[in-house]
Scaffold this motif. Structure first.
Motif, PDB file in Angstrom:
ATOM      1  N   ASP A 157       0.813  -1.211   0.000  1.00 30.54           N
ATOM      2  CA  ASP A 157       0.000   0.000   0.000  1.00 30.54           C
ATOM      3  C   ASP A 157       0.850   1.267   0.000  1.00 30.54           C
ATOM      4  O   ASP A 157       0.307   2.370  -0.066  1.00 30.54           O
ATOM      5  CB  ASP A 157      -0.933   0.029   1.218  1.00 30.54           C
ATOM      6  CG  ASP A 157      -2.082  -0.946   1.055  1.00 30.54           C
ATOM      7  OD1 ASP A 157      -2.407  -1.252  -0.098  1.00 30.54           O
ATOM      8  OD2 ASP A 157      -2.636  -1.396   2.075  1.00 30.54           O
ATOM      9  N   TYR A 158       2.152   1.116   0.075  1.00 34.29           N
ATOM     10  CA  TYR A 158       3.027   2.287   0.009  1.00 34.29           C
ATOM     11  C   TYR A 158       3.129   2.757  -1.440  1.00 34.29           C
ATOM     12  O   TYR A 158       2.766   2.022  -2.372  1.00 34.29           O
ATOM     13  CB  TYR A 158       4.401   1.956   0.577  1.00 34.29           C
ATOM     14  CG  TYR A 158       4.436   1.992   2.084  1.00 34.29           C
ATOM     15  CD1 TYR A 158       4.714   3.173   2.765  1.00 34.29           C
ATOM     16  CD2 TYR A 158       4.186   0.847   2.842  1.00 34.29           C
ATOM     17  CE1 TYR A 158       4.732   3.217   4.144  1.00 34.29           C
ATOM     18  CE2 TYR A 158       4.201   0.881   4.221  1.00 34.29           C
ATOM     19  CZ  TYR A 158       4.481   2.075   4.872  1.00 34.29           C
ATOM     20  OH  TYR A 158       4.493   2.125   6.234  1.00 34.29           O
ATOM     21  N   PRO A 159       3.634   3.997  -1.677  1.00 32.94           N
ATOM     22  CA  PRO A 159       3.725   4.501  -3.059  1.00 32.94           C
ATOM     23  C   PRO A 159       4.463   3.540  -3.975  1.00 32.94           C
ATOM     24  O   PRO A 159       5.497   2.979  -3.618  1.00 32.94           O
ATOM     25  CB  PRO A 159       4.507   5.812  -2.879  1.00 32.94           C
ATOM     26  CG  PRO A 159       4.161   6.260  -1.497  1.00 32.94           C
ATOM     27  CD  PRO A 159       4.057   4.999  -0.693  1.00 32.94           C
ATOM     28  N   TRP A 206      -0.271  13.209  -1.489  1.00 29.98           N
ATOM     29  CA  TRP A 206      -0.955  11.936  -1.680  1.00 29.98           C
ATOM     30  C   TRP A 206      -0.117  10.788  -1.128  1.00 29.98           C
ATOM     31  O   TRP A 206      -0.649   9.870  -0.483  1.00 29.98           O
ATOM     32  CB  TRP A 206      -1.233  11.731  -3.168  1.00 29.98           C
ATOM     33  CG  TRP A 206      -1.792  10.368  -3.485  1.00 29.98           C
ATOM     34  CD1 TRP A 206      -3.090   9.972  -3.402  1.00 29.98           C
ATOM     35  CD2 TRP A 206      -1.047   9.229  -3.924  1.00 29.98           C
ATOM     36  NE1 TRP A 206      -3.207   8.648  -3.765  1.00 29.98           N
ATOM     37  CE2 TRP A 206      -1.967   8.161  -4.095  1.00 29.98           C
ATOM     38  CE3 TRP A 206       0.293   9.000  -4.203  1.00 29.98           C
ATOM     39  CZ2 TRP A 206      -1.576   6.897  -4.517  1.00 29.98           C
ATOM     40  CZ3 TRP A 206       0.688   7.742  -4.623  1.00 29.98           C
ATOM     41  CH2 TRP A 206      -0.244   6.698  -4.780  1.00 29.98           C
ATOM     42  N   MET A 207       1.190  10.814  -1.378  1.00 31.99           N
ATOM     43  CA  MET A 207       2.068   9.765  -0.873  1.00 31.99           C
ATOM     44  C   MET A 207       2.051   9.727   0.645  1.00 31.99           C
ATOM     45  O   MET A 207       2.015   8.657   1.255  1.00 31.99           O
ATOM     46  CB  MET A 207       3.495   9.998  -1.362  1.00 31.99           C
ATOM     47  CG  MET A 207       3.694   9.767  -2.840  1.00 31.99           C
ATOM     48  SD  MET A 207       5.366  10.205  -3.356  1.00 31.99           S
ATOM     49  CE  MET A 207       5.304   9.725  -5.080  1.00 31.99           C
ATOM     50  N   ASP A 209      -0.356  10.759   2.715  1.00 31.50           N
ATOM     51  CA  ASP A 209      -1.653  10.247   3.182  1.00 31.50           C
ATOM     52  C   ASP A 209      -1.775   8.747   2.953  1.00 31.50           C
ATOM     53  O   ASP A 209      -2.288   8.022   3.812  1.00 31.50           O
ATOM     54  CB  ASP A 209      -2.789  10.980   2.471  1.00 31.50           C
ATOM     55  CG  ASP A 209      -2.855  12.448   2.845  1.00 31.50           C
ATOM     56  OD1 ASP A 209      -2.271  12.823   3.874  1.00 31.50           O
ATOM     57  OD2 ASP A 209      -3.460  13.223   2.082  1.00 31.50           O
ATOM     58  N   ARG A 210      -1.315   8.277   1.804  1.00 30.39           N
ATOM     59  CA  ARG A 210      -1.410   6.844   1.514  1.00 30.39           C
ATOM     60  C   ARG A 210      -0.526   6.044   2.462  1.00 30.39           C
ATOM     61  O   ARG A 210      -0.934   4.992   2.960  1.00 30.39           O
ATOM     62  CB  ARG A 210      -1.004   6.576   0.066  1.00 30.39           C
ATOM     63  CG  ARG A 210      -1.072   5.092  -0.297  1.00 30.39           C
ATOM     64  CD  ARG A 210      -0.910   4.860  -1.776  1.00 30.39           C
ATOM     65  NE  ARG A 210      -0.983   3.437  -2.095  1.00 30.39           N
ATOM     66  CZ  ARG A 210      -0.987   2.950  -3.324  1.00 30.39           C
ATOM     67  NH1 ARG A 210      -0.933   3.768  -4.358  1.00 30.39           N
ATOM     68  NH2 ARG A 210      -1.047   1.650  -3.540  1.00 30.39           N
ATOM     69  N   SER A 213      -1.938   5.378   5.876  1.00 33.79           N
ATOM     70  CA  SER A 213      -2.994   4.361   5.972  1.00 33.79           C
ATOM     71  C   SER A 213      -2.464   2.955   5.755  1.00 33.79           C
ATOM     72  O   SER A 213      -3.191   1.984   5.911  1.00 33.79           O
ATOM     73  CB  SER A 213      -4.081   4.655   4.937  1.00 33.79           C
ATOM     74  OG  SER A 213      -3.593   4.498   3.622  1.00 33.79           O
ATOM     75  N   ALA A 214      -1.184   2.852   5.387  1.00 31.96           N
ATOM     76  CA  ALA A 214      -0.607   1.543   5.057  1.00 31.96           C
ATOM     77  C   ALA A 214       0.035   0.910   6.285  1.00 31.96           C
ATOM     78  O   ALA A 214       1.241   0.806   6.391  1.00 31.96           O
ATOM     79  CB  ALA A 214       0.422   1.691   3.939  1.00 31.96           C
TER      80      ALA A 214
END
Length: 264
Positions: A157-159, A206-207, A209-210, A213-214
């Motif tokens: 789920d990471y970039p 975005w990176m 925030d993502r 959540s990962a």
């Protein structure tokens, strides 16, 4: 002192380039690769004094030093400010050239990452998200570049790839001589075009925030991109890379850190 980048400081005070003779080496974000580079000054207790002197020289030469993030309007501007709740850690990327987290890649791509939200400038306005991207080798006395860090597995789920911030990562991690990475950057810009104003900042947000959540709970995995407790109060000096401003959405300042000092 927590973070100090001599290369970034040289861009504020280019007179230092003529007198600097320090040399050493570091992994520069790639496990198993090394390059010639100074680390002695980064570990010196005089790093703060060097930054203060460079800022003073810059002011005398007519270069404005911004004292708050909201006054930064253009890429390349220098800021020196205090912030609270500064989160710091390592941002991994699944793939960048022949490097990344996949088993067939030759080495890892993990950048230093820091973020904080600066207070809103006016009532009813969103705060300013400050994101700083650098090299983990500039973390003084705790480089997070040993076996412990590189042994951590990263969840999917990471970039996946740097995208618009590829050139920023290439510069900060000194990857300009890696043909596979430069090819990735060229192909990305050929396909999507060169990043327009605000696109790098939006991508970095975005990176962030993502990655937040990962959360991976399995043993042996990095549970989050953060590598320590947030600084309750910190001094940050940086060079603006990209800016995104929106009256009804988030405001973002993407920067390259020069100095981070714990003031807690």
């Amino acid at each position: 002192m927590f973070y100090f980048s001599e290369r970034a400081l040289n861009e504020i005070d280019d007179g230092r380039l003529a007198t600097s003779t320090a040399t050493s080496s570091g992994s520069l974000g790639l496990h198993g690769l090394s390059f010639g580079r100074s680390r002695a000054l980064a570990e010196s207790p005089g790093a703060r004094d060097q930054v203060d002197f460079a800022l003073k020289r810059a002011r005398k030469s007519g270069r404005g030093i911004r004292r708050d993030g909201w006054s930064v309007q253009n890429a390349g501007e220098v800021f020196d400010l205090m912030t609270s709740d500064l989160h710091v850690g390592i941002m991994p990327f699944m793939s960048f050239g022949h490097h990344g987290e996949m088993e067939h890649h030759v080495s890892k791509i993990r950048a230093f990452w820091a973020t904080a939200t600066l207070p809103a400038a006016a009532e009813g306005q969103a705060g300013l998200k400050l994101i700083m991207v650098g090299s983990r080798d500039n973390v003084v006395n705790k480089p997070w570049s040993g076996a412990g860090e590189d042994g951590l597995e990263i969840g999917f789920d990471y970039p996946s790839d740097p995208g618009p911030i590829g050139r920023l990562l290439s510069w900060e991690l000194e990857l300009g001589d890696d043909d596979s990475i430069q090819k990735d950057i060229r192909e990305s810009e050929l396909w999507f075009g060169a990043p327009r104003d605000g696109e790098e900042a939006l991508r970095a947000s975005w990176m962030t925030d993502r990655a937040r959540s990962a959360l991976i709970r399995d043993e042996g995995y990095a549970q989050t991109w953060e590598r320590r407790r947030p600084f309750s109060r910190a001094r940050v000096t940086g060079i603006a890379r990209d800016i995104w401003r929106s009256p009804d959405q988030e405001n973002i300042l993407l920067a390259r850190p020069v100095l981070i000092q714990d003031m807690s």
